[in-house]
Motif scaffolding. Structure first.
Motif, PDB file in Angstrom:
ATOM      1  N   ARG A   1      60.719 -15.908  21.554  1.00  0.00           N
ATOM      2  CA  ARG A   1      59.244 -16.744  20.694  1.00  0.00           C
ATOM      3  C   ARG A   1      58.062 -15.189  20.530  1.00  0.00           C
ATOM      4  NH1 ARG A   1      57.659 -20.931  18.898  1.00  0.00           N
ATOM      5  NH2 ARG A   1      55.081 -20.523  18.946  1.00  0.00           N
TER       6      ARG A   1
ATOM      7  N   GLU B   1      67.813 -22.056  21.895  1.00  0.00           N
ATOM      8  CA  GLU B   1      65.975 -21.228  22.244  1.00  0.00           C
ATOM      9  C   GLU B   1      65.467 -20.998  19.822  1.00  0.00           C
ATOM     10  OE1 GLU B   1      62.558 -17.869  22.153  1.00  0.00           O
ATOM     11  OE2 GLU B   1      64.757 -17.825  22.929  1.00  0.00           O
TER      12      GLU B   1
ATOM     13  N   ALA C   1      65.669 -25.397  19.252  1.00  0.00           N
ATOM     14  CA  ALA C   1      64.712 -25.796  19.455  1.00  0.00           C
ATOM     15  C   ALA C   1      64.074 -25.628  18.191  1.00  0.00           C
ATOM     16  CB  ALA C   1      64.565 -25.303  21.315  1.00  0.00           C
ATOM     17  N   TRP C   2      63.213 -24.208  18.446  1.00  0.00           N
ATOM     18  CA  TRP C   2      62.075 -24.554  17.816  1.00  0.00           C
ATOM     19  C   TRP C   2      62.424 -24.977  16.113  1.00  0.00           C
ATOM     20  CZ3 TRP C   2      62.165 -20.797  13.466  1.00  0.00           C
ATOM     21  CH2 TRP C   2      60.659 -20.253  12.654  1.00  0.00           C
TER      22      TRP C   2
ATOM     23  N   ARG D   1      64.139 -27.661  15.919  1.00  0.00           N
ATOM     24  CA  ARG D   1      64.033 -28.624  15.408  1.00  0.00           C
ATOM     25  C   ARG D   1      62.496 -29.715  15.644  1.00  0.00           C
ATOM     26  NH1 ARG D   1      68.075 -32.417  15.422  1.00  0.00           N
ATOM     27  NH2 ARG D   1      69.934 -31.516  14.760  1.00  0.00           N
ATOM     28  N   GLY D   2      62.183 -28.841  16.783  1.00  0.00           N
ATOM     29  CA  GLY D   2      60.685 -29.026  17.275  1.00  0.00           C
ATOM     30  C   GLY D   2      59.544 -28.769  16.648  1.00  0.00           C
ATOM     31  N   GLN D   3      58.521 -30.397  17.017  1.00  0.00           N
ATOM     32  CA  GLN D   3      57.352 -30.284  16.057  1.00  0.00           C
ATOM     33  C   GLN D   3      56.412 -29.392  15.693  1.00  0.00           C
ATOM     34  OE1 GLN D   3      57.308 -33.783  14.486  1.00  0.00           O
ATOM     35  NE2 GLN D   3      59.228 -33.967  15.031  1.00  0.00           N
ATOM     36  N   GLY D   4      56.347 -28.591  16.986  1.00  0.00           N
ATOM     37  CA  GLY D   4      55.276 -27.181  16.360  1.00  0.00           C
ATOM     38  C   GLY D   4      55.228 -26.433  15.252  1.00  0.00           C
TER      39      GLY D   4
ATOM     40  N   ARG E   1      56.852 -27.185  12.207  1.00  0.00           N
ATOM     41  CA  ARG E   1      56.765 -28.281  11.293  1.00  0.00           C
ATOM     42  C   ARG E   1      54.741 -28.288  11.158  1.00  0.00           C
ATOM     43  NH1 ARG E   1      61.540 -32.668  11.844  1.00  0.00           N
ATOM     44  NH2 ARG E   1      62.209 -31.537  12.965  1.00  0.00           N
TER      45      ARG E   1
ATOM     46  N   ASP F   1      66.855 -34.734  11.626  1.00  0.00           N
ATOM     47  CA  ASP F   1      66.441 -35.317  12.525  1.00  0.00           C
ATOM     48  C   ASP F   1      67.257 -36.601  12.099  1.00  0.00           C
ATOM     49  OD1 ASP F   1      64.787 -34.017  14.187  1.00  0.00           O
ATOM     50  OD2 ASP F   1      62.620 -33.991  13.519  1.00  0.00           O
TER      51      ASP F   1
END
Length: 243
Positions: free
Chosen positions: A145, A193, A196-197, A199-202, A204, A234
């Motif tokens: 992270r 990890e 997920a990062w 693909r995540g909305q954060g 974007r 997605d």
């Protein structure tokens, strides 16, 4: 008086108390007298990749223990940072840290290692090989992270180009639930990890913010393409594992 405060200088200072043993114990089938002479042919800071590469490859498996690794570690990381062609891949070298259980080392040693890794990561984001270095760091670090946050912080600048290339390079693999670099197999939690990062909305959200901050910026089109590729992930159906 030494005024060098670079992360590499801090590494040398943190591990200065670990001497070069008269003989670094190794498997007799794998490590010979010539190998022993090579690693002591020059002072530590003068060793080249040709001098140290064989040790770096065999460290913690068939040559030396954790204290031996700590003696050579500053020079090994320095040689990786300078791109010495005779050094093993960064993913291999940094995996030695996990083998040596560096998470249990004294705080000053851990901090020196982590500072050097973060410094090298910054170099990669500024135009280096992010694919190699993110995977290499994952061989040592349990959690990525802080490194991903550093990437997000640089969006809108050179780090945007790095992200664009990384997404493009890894899209097909992500659809198979993995990343393209084969060394991720040795760090599946960290691989998950990163996926997920991506693909995540954060992420974007950070890209949208960077785009909105200056839609006329040179990187604006690259940011938009990053978002498009992530959105595409997605909408695409997952693929079966490659046979």
């Amino acid at each position: 008086m030494n005024t060098d405060t670079s992360p590499i200088a801090a590494l040398y200072a943190a591990f200065a108390r670990y001497p070069l043993h008269a003989r670094v114990a190794g498997c007799p089938c794998c490590v010979g007298d010539a190998d022993q002479r090579r690693i002591r042919s020059r002072s530590l800071r003068a060793l080249s990749g040709a001098d140290l590469g064989r040790y770096a490859f065999k460290a913690m498996t068939t040559w030396g223990d954790a204290d031996d690794l700590r003696h050579f570690l500053p020079r090994m990381i320095e040689l990786l940072a300078t791109g010495d062609p005779d050094m093993p891949l960064a993913e291999i070298v940094l995996s030695k840290l996990a083998m040596a259980e560096w998470g249990a080392w004294p705080p000053a040693e851990r901090d020196a290692v982590r500072s050097s890794l973060m410094w090298q990561w910054g170099q990669a984001l500024a135009g280096g090989d992010v694919d190699t270095w993110l995977c290499a760091i994952a061989q040592a670090e349990d959690v990525l992270r802080p490194y991903l946050a550093r990437w997000e912080k640089g969006l809108g600048g050179e780090a945007t180009l790095a992200l664009h290339g990384y997404i493009a390079q890894n899209m097909a693999a992500i659809l198979r639930g993995r990343l393209a670099n084969a060394f991720w197999a040795g760090s599946p939690r960290q691989q998950a990890e990163v996926i997920a990062w991506l693909r995540g909305q954060g992420l974007r959200g950070r890209l949208y913010a960077a785009f909105a901050a200056d839609i006329a910026a040179p990187q604006a089109d690259t940011i938009a393409e990053c978002v498009d590729m992530l959105d595409m992930l997605d909408t695409m159906a997952p693929l079966g594992e490659a046979k």
